[in-house]
Design an enzyme around this catalytic site. Structure first.
Site, PDB file in Angstrom:
ATOM      1  N   CYS A 336       0.828  -1.209   0.000  1.00 23.47           N
ATOM      2  CA  CYS A 336       0.000   0.000   0.000  1.00 23.47           C
ATOM      3  C   CYS A 336       0.863   1.261   0.000  1.00 23.47           C
ATOM      4  CB  CYS A 336      -0.994  -0.042   1.157  1.00 23.47           C
ATOM      5  SG  CYS A 336      -2.407   1.065   0.907  1.00 23.47           S
ATOM      6  N   HIS A 433      -3.602  -5.269   1.040  1.00 23.76           N
ATOM      7  CA  HIS A 433      -3.424  -5.630   2.445  1.00 23.76           C
ATOM      8  C   HIS A 433      -3.804  -7.099   2.624  1.00 23.76           C
ATOM      9  CE1 HIS A 433      -2.643  -1.607   3.953  1.00 23.76           C
ATOM     10  NE2 HIS A 433      -3.682  -1.153   3.289  1.00 23.76           N
TER      11      HIS A 433
END
Length: 493
Positions: A336, A433
């Site tokens: 991310c 994630h």
């Protein structure tokens, strides 16, 4: 559906153990044939999770929903505050961002009347489908300066008609003062809602606290329904990254050393929990270049404020170290915000994160990122590189990344889009994630450093087993029948 009144766990202080007790009771109630659901009107955390319908809630309520055996939804945590530094937080309302507010604005403006109504509406929607609602407070119930504007503790308990149980952390000391003071600072109507006290994190033989139990009951007029021993061997995901301060911060010999770069605004630190259970690896968190350079694998984690955290690691001289480690055959990965940092540049033309409009990235991956107001929040199933195993993860990020046409995607999702960049087995990044919750991904990451085989490990099955262990632990030390008896009053079963 068997009905009970709402049951709420509040605290004498932060980190008293409310979230864990709440998760344990979610599992107890599920085991006993009820249909519970968790609820926390307002959460403050950088550790969030994507709901199945593409919204965002605090990770703690997603964990508690998991303990109930149900899918998480925004009604379980209608207000989420994500701190972004400089006393500012992004406000997530019913799963979607509605802007940034300073702490002063948040706690002073119109007594949070709108947010309180929105939160209660979420509670009502949830209670029409589940019973009982297992509610959680935040911090201390007796912060007098914030009480009028509080939407998560006694004000919500009163409106919901909940039975309230006060959780006190005896391990930090001062338990008599904290319990007595917390209750005596409530007004008369609020005190009537307190049905019991749970003394948490007791060390030693709980029988030694029999006299203390009697003293607390005589002082407050409220029964102590449990004295729960301190435990370290039951695993429940931590709610906030503050726990990282107590974890490993250095490399050791004899394992594959995995360093997660410790960022001030780190988000979703639970991305590394499954890796932390792998016996082949030693996971540690550090922002110290001397420790990071001892690692075999370095991971740049997610961040709520990517540019600020990139500036932070530049001040620490970490980017040139990562480039050097990569050139010398070590592994550097990004997830991310960390993936964005590994690129060529990050731009923030609308100053969404702050006053810095442009910054050079580390330059390990061919991507350029522009921070945008829109946030992508979605659960995903995907395949990692050429592996046919079906993996699970979720995306929560702001920003669009332009990837070089020659770059090889890392993953392909079931909905047909690709994500991430695969430069080599020792250098890749992704927005996904939870990518390291999948064993086949962990195996591939560790493969260059060890031929050791470990038995099949399911992180999901492990967590489910731990919820049962937590439920057993609480049943032994809390008078669950007393809680049931209180909750059955004026509630049809």
């Amino acid at each position: 559906m068997r009905k009970l009144k709402p049951i709420m766990f509040v605290g004498t202080c932060s980190d008293a153990g409310k979230s864990v007790v709440n998760a344990g009771f979610c599992r107890i109630l599920t085991q006993d044939g009820y249909k519970p659901a968790p609820f926390k009107a307002q959460n403050m955390s950088l550790n969030s999770y994507a709901t199945p319908d593409g919204c965002e809630i605090g990770r703690a309520q997603a964990t508690q929903a998991e303990a109930c055996g149900i899918a998480c939804q925004t009604d379980m945590n209608p207000v989420l505050l994500k701190p972004s530094g400089e006393m500012m937080s992004q406000v997530i309302l019913n799963g979607k961002p509605v802007g940034n507010r300073s702490a002063y604005e948040y706690f002073r403006k119109d007594d949070n009347a709108r947010l309180f109504d929105e939160a209660f509406a979420a509670f009502e929607r949830l209670s029409s489908c589940y019973s009982p609602i297992v509610m959680e407070g935040a911090g201390s119930i007796s912060e007098l300066n914030l009480k009028k504007r509080d939407i998560v503790n006694m004000r919500m308990a009163a409106r919901a008609g909940a039975d309230v149980y006060l959780v006190a952390d005896i391990d930090r000391g001062g338990v008599f003062a904290s319990v007595y003071g917390s209750i005596m600072l409530l007004d008369d109507e609020e005190r009537k809602l307190i049905k019991g006290i749970v003394i948490n994190k007791f060390r030693g033989d709980v029988r030694l606290f029999d006299e203390g139990r009697n003293m607390i009951e005589n002082l407050t007029g409220v029964p102590v329904v449990g004295v729960v021993p301190y435990f370290k061997d039951i695993y429940i995901e931590d709610e906030d990254s503050v726990v990282i301060d107590t974890r490993n911060s250095y490399a050791i010999e004899g394992k594959v050393n995995v360093a997660v770069v410790k960022l001030p605004q780190m988000s979703n630190f639970t991305d590394f929990n499954a890796l932390g259970f792998d016996k082949r690896a030693h996971l540690f968190y550090s922002d110290d270049v001397e420790q990071i350079q001892k690692a075999d694998i370095v991971i740049l984690p997610g961040s709520k404020s990517t540019i600020k955290d990139l500036l932070f690691i530049k001040e620490k001289n970490i980017p040139p170290l990562l480039k050097s480690m990569h050139e010398n055959g070590k592994t550097v990965l990004g997830i991310c915000g960390g993936y964005q940092m590994m690129g060529i540049e990050i731009s923030d033309p609308d100053e969404i994160e702050g006053s810095v409009k442009h910054i050079e990235g580390i330059g390990l991956l061919p991507l350029k990122t522009v921070i945008t107001k829109d946030k992508k929040t979605v659960q995903q199933q995907f395949k990692f590189l050429s592996d046919d195993s079906l993996c699970s993860g979720y995306e929560i990020h702001m920003g669009l990344s332009e990837v070089a046409a020659s770059a090889q995607p890392l993953i392909k999702t079931n909905d047909g889009h690709t994500d991430g960049i695969y430069h080599s087995d020792k250098c890749w990044g992704t927005y996904m994630h939870g990518v390291l919750d999948n064993k086949n991904v962990i195996d591939r990451v560790l493969l260059p450093y060890t031929n050791e085989k470990v038995k099949e490990f399911s992180y999901a099955e492990f967590k489910d087993h731990e919820y049962n262990r937590l439920a057993d632990h609480l049943r032994k030390h809390i008078n669950v029948n007393a809680i049931y008896e209180n909750a059955r009053l004026n509630a049809d079963e």
